[in-house]
Design a protein around this motif. Structure first.
Motif, PDB file in Angstrom:
ATOM      1  N   SER A  12       0.823  -1.215   0.000  1.00  0.00           N
ATOM      2  CA  SER A  12       0.000   0.000   0.000  1.00  0.00           C
ATOM      3  C   SER A  12       0.855   1.261   0.000  1.00  0.00           C
ATOM      4  O   SER A  12       0.379   2.344  -0.312  1.00  0.00           O
ATOM      5  CB  SER A  12      -0.935  -0.002   1.214  1.00  0.00           C
ATOM      6  N   GLU A  13       2.137   1.109   0.352  1.00  0.00           N
ATOM      7  CA  GLU A  13       3.023   2.282   0.415  1.00  0.00           C
ATOM      8  C   GLU A  13       3.781   2.524  -0.881  1.00  0.00           C
ATOM      9  O   GLU A  13       4.499   3.507  -1.003  1.00  0.00           O
ATOM     10  CB  GLU A  13       4.041   2.091   1.544  1.00  0.00           C
ATOM     11  N   LEU A  14       3.676   1.602  -1.833  1.00  0.00           N
ATOM     12  CA  LEU A  14       4.485   1.723  -3.045  1.00  0.00           C
ATOM     13  C   LEU A  14       3.785   2.561  -4.115  1.00  0.00           C
ATOM     14  O   LEU A  14       2.623   2.322  -4.421  1.00  0.00           O
ATOM     15  CB  LEU A  14       4.796   0.334  -3.627  1.00  0.00           C
ATOM     16  N   PRO A  15       4.518   3.512  -4.696  1.00  0.00           N
ATOM     17  CA  PRO A  15       3.949   4.242  -5.831  1.00  0.00           C
ATOM     18  C   PRO A  15       3.899   3.327  -7.055  1.00  0.00           C
ATOM     19  O   PRO A  15       4.530   2.270  -7.060  1.00  0.00           O
ATOM     20  CB  PRO A  15       4.938   5.389  -6.035  1.00  0.00           C
ATOM     21  N   PRO A  16       3.154   3.689  -8.096  1.00  0.00           N
ATOM     22  CA  PRO A  16       2.966   2.796  -9.242  1.00  0.00           C
ATOM     23  C   PRO A  16       4.266   2.373  -9.940  1.00  0.00           C
ATOM     24  O   PRO A  16       4.329   1.273 -10.493  1.00  0.00           O
ATOM     25  CB  PRO A  16       2.088   3.612 -10.203  1.00  0.00           C
ATOM     26  N   GLN A  17       5.290   3.194  -9.903  1.00  0.00           N
ATOM     27  CA  GLN A  17       6.531   2.852 -10.621  1.00  0.00           C
ATOM     28  C   GLN A  17       7.449   1.935  -9.811  1.00  0.00           C
ATOM     29  O   GLN A  17       8.494   1.517 -10.283  1.00  0.00           O
ATOM     30  CB  GLN A  17       7.285   4.137 -11.033  1.00  0.00           C
ATOM     31  N   THR A  18       7.059   1.600  -8.588  1.00  0.00           N
ATOM     32  CA  THR A  18       7.917   0.773  -7.733  1.00  0.00           C
ATOM     33  C   THR A  18       7.288  -0.595  -7.494  1.00  0.00           C
ATOM     34  O   THR A  18       6.131  -0.694  -7.092  1.00  0.00           O
ATOM     35  CB  THR A  18       8.145   1.468  -6.366  1.00  0.00           C
ATOM     36  N   ARG A  19       8.073  -1.654  -7.755  1.00  0.00           N
ATOM     37  CA  ARG A  19       7.589  -3.009  -7.504  1.00  0.00           C
ATOM     38  C   ARG A  19       8.307  -3.613  -6.302  1.00  0.00           C
ATOM     39  O   ARG A  19       9.425  -3.233  -5.960  1.00  0.00           O
ATOM     40  CB  ARG A  19       7.787  -3.883  -8.741  1.00  0.00           C
ATOM     41  N   LEU A  20       7.648  -4.589  -5.710  1.00  0.00           N
ATOM     42  CA  LEU A  20       8.176  -5.236  -4.514  1.00  0.00           C
ATOM     43  C   LEU A  20       8.825  -6.574  -4.852  1.00  0.00           C
ATOM     44  O   LEU A  20       8.189  -7.444  -5.451  1.00  0.00           O
ATOM     45  CB  LEU A  20       7.037  -5.472  -3.516  1.00  0.00           C
ATOM     46  N   VAL A  21      10.085  -6.730  -4.436  1.00  0.00           N
ATOM     47  CA  VAL A  21      10.730  -8.038  -4.455  1.00  0.00           C
ATOM     48  C   VAL A  21      10.684  -8.538  -3.014  1.00  0.00           C
ATOM     49  O   VAL A  21      11.341  -7.972  -2.133  1.00  0.00           O
ATOM     50  CB  VAL A  21      12.191  -7.953  -4.953  1.00  0.00           C
ATOM     51  N   ALA A  22       9.884  -9.564  -2.756  1.00  0.00           N
ATOM     52  CA  ALA A  22       9.761 -10.105  -1.396  1.00  0.00           C
ATOM     53  C   ALA A  22      10.958 -11.016  -1.139  1.00  0.00           C
ATOM     54  O   ALA A  22      11.118 -12.048  -1.787  1.00  0.00           O
ATOM     55  CB  ALA A  22       8.451 -10.866  -1.259  1.00  0.00           C
ATOM     56  N   ILE A  23      11.809 -10.614  -0.188  1.00  0.00           N
ATOM     57  CA  ILE A  23      13.048 -11.367   0.063  1.00  0.00           C
ATOM     58  C   ILE A  23      12.759 -12.475   1.078  1.00  0.00           C
ATOM     59  O   ILE A  23      12.547 -12.226   2.266  1.00  0.00           O
ATOM     60  CB  ILE A  23      14.170 -10.432   0.571  1.00  0.00           C
ATOM     61  N   SER A  24      12.775 -13.705   0.570  1.00  0.00           N
ATOM     62  CA  SER A  24      12.319 -14.854   1.361  1.00  0.00           C
ATOM     63  C   SER A  24      13.462 -15.714   1.903  1.00  0.00           C
ATOM     64  O   SER A  24      13.223 -16.829   2.379  1.00  0.00           O
ATOM     65  CB  SER A  24      11.385 -15.702   0.492  1.00  0.00           C
ATOM     66  N   LYS A  25      14.676 -15.209   1.870  1.00  0.00           N
ATOM     67  CA  LYS A  25      15.831 -15.987   2.344  1.00  0.00           C
ATOM     68  C   LYS A  25      15.624 -16.478   3.768  1.00  0.00           C
ATOM     69  O   LYS A  25      15.077 -15.749   4.600  1.00  0.00           O
ATOM     70  CB  LYS A  25      17.114 -15.145   2.249  1.00  0.00           C
ATOM     71  N   THR A  26      16.036 -17.693   4.018  1.00  0.00           N
ATOM     72  CA  THR A  26      15.930 -18.429   5.300  1.00  0.00           C
ATOM     73  C   THR A  26      14.479 -18.839   5.648  1.00  0.00           C
ATOM     74  O   THR A  26      14.265 -19.555   6.615  1.00  0.00           O
ATOM     75  CB  THR A  26      16.508 -17.666   6.528  1.00  0.00           C
ATOM     76  N   LYS A  27      13.511 -18.388   4.872  1.00  0.00           N
ATOM     77  CA  LYS A  27      12.112 -18.700   5.201  1.00  0.00           C
ATOM     78  C   LYS A  27      11.635 -19.945   4.462  1.00  0.00           C
ATOM     79  O   LYS A  27      11.977 -20.158   3.301  1.00  0.00           O
ATOM     80  CB  LYS A  27      11.220 -17.506   4.840  1.00  0.00           C
ATOM     81  N   PRO A  28      10.822 -20.791   5.116  1.00  0.00           N
ATOM     82  CA  PRO A  28      10.361 -22.035   4.493  1.00  0.00           C
ATOM     83  C   PRO A  28       9.325 -21.794   3.398  1.00  0.00           C
ATOM     84  O   PRO A  28       8.688 -20.731   3.368  1.00  0.00           O
ATOM     85  CB  PRO A  28       9.734 -22.804   5.655  1.00  0.00           C
TER      86      PRO A  28
END
Ligand SMILES: *Cc1c(COP(=O)(O)O)cnc(C)c1O
Length: 227
Positions: A12-28
């Motif tokens: 909800s905080e990202l402007p339209p030109q910004t995408r989210l890379v969800a960093i899932s390292k160490t997570k199952p």
């Protein structure tokens, strides 16, 4: 449940030109599936040995990004599926990516990692090395490596002015490099900067890809080495 709501609040905080890379390292994989079921499709890992099994086990419409330091001898394990490598920092690595991408009959998108922090432990090219790399004949000959932008990591500090200055420096360098060397390259568009503690500043300074881990998945059980 928590993951889905964390994800929603970051998105909800990202402007339209910004995408989210969800960093899932160490997570199952179960926790990654929670984010997936909430709609997230771009995930990032920092280690090849963790990325490969997760790619194998998880849905195939996930776009996998590698964000950590990449050793040349490991490129072969990810060349057939990786969507974007954020951490390209040498010509020898580019030459290996070219070789493995050719073998996989693919073009691999890459970002050049620039050193912007005050910490000597972090990886990346300085401005002079960056220019030397992108003007070198062996880089220009690559047909299976597609450089689409720059990536950087700010100093780990509470001092927001320091972080902002580093991100601004990277954004200015991005514009300079684009105008000078990639003027007609329409897909040179990505500026990967910002993590859980500093993505708000990164967005203000022009980030198009934020790499957020702990803010979505919670604190990690062990410390990761710096990248
Ligand atoms: C771990 C990591 C991130 C995410 O860090 P958080 O602080 O958990 O958001 C981003 N980029 C890179 C290169 C990383 O290794």
């Amino acid at each position: 449940m928590e993951i889905a709501s964390n994800l929603k609040s970051v998105l909800s905080e990202l402007p339209p030109q910004t995408r989210l890379v969800a960093i899932s390292k160490t997570k199952p994989v179960e926790e990654i599936m929670e984010a997936y079921n909430a709609g997230q499709r771009i995930f990032g890992e920092n280690k090849v040995q963790e990325l490969v099994p997760k790619y194998q086990q998880l849905p195939k419409d996930i776009e996998w990004h590698l964000v950590g330091h990449l050793q040349t001898n490991k490129v072969k394990y990810i060349a057939n599926f990786v969507h974007l490598i954020h951490s390209v920092d040498s010509l020898s690595l580019i030459i290996e990516i070219e070789k493995m991408a050719t073998r996989a009959n693919r073009v691999i998108n890459c970002l050049l990692q620039v050193y912007i922090a005050k910490e000597s432990t972090k990886f990346g090219l300085d401005e002079q090395e960056l220019v030397k790399l992108i003007t070198s004949p062996s880089f220009l000959a690559c047909e299976h490596v597609n450089v689409v932008g720059l990536m950087g990591m700010a100093t780990f500090t509470e001092d927001e002015d320091v972080i902002r200055k580093e991100f601004r420096y990277l954004a200015d360098l991005f514009t300079k490099v684009k105008d000078t060397y990639f003027k007609d390259k329409e897909d040179f568009t990505e500026l990967s900067m910002g993590m859980s503690d500093d993505y708000h500043i990164a967005i203000e300074e022009g980030s198009t890809l934020v790499r957020v881990g702990s803010k979505i998945f919670g604190e990690r059980a062990y410390n990761q080495p710096n990248n």
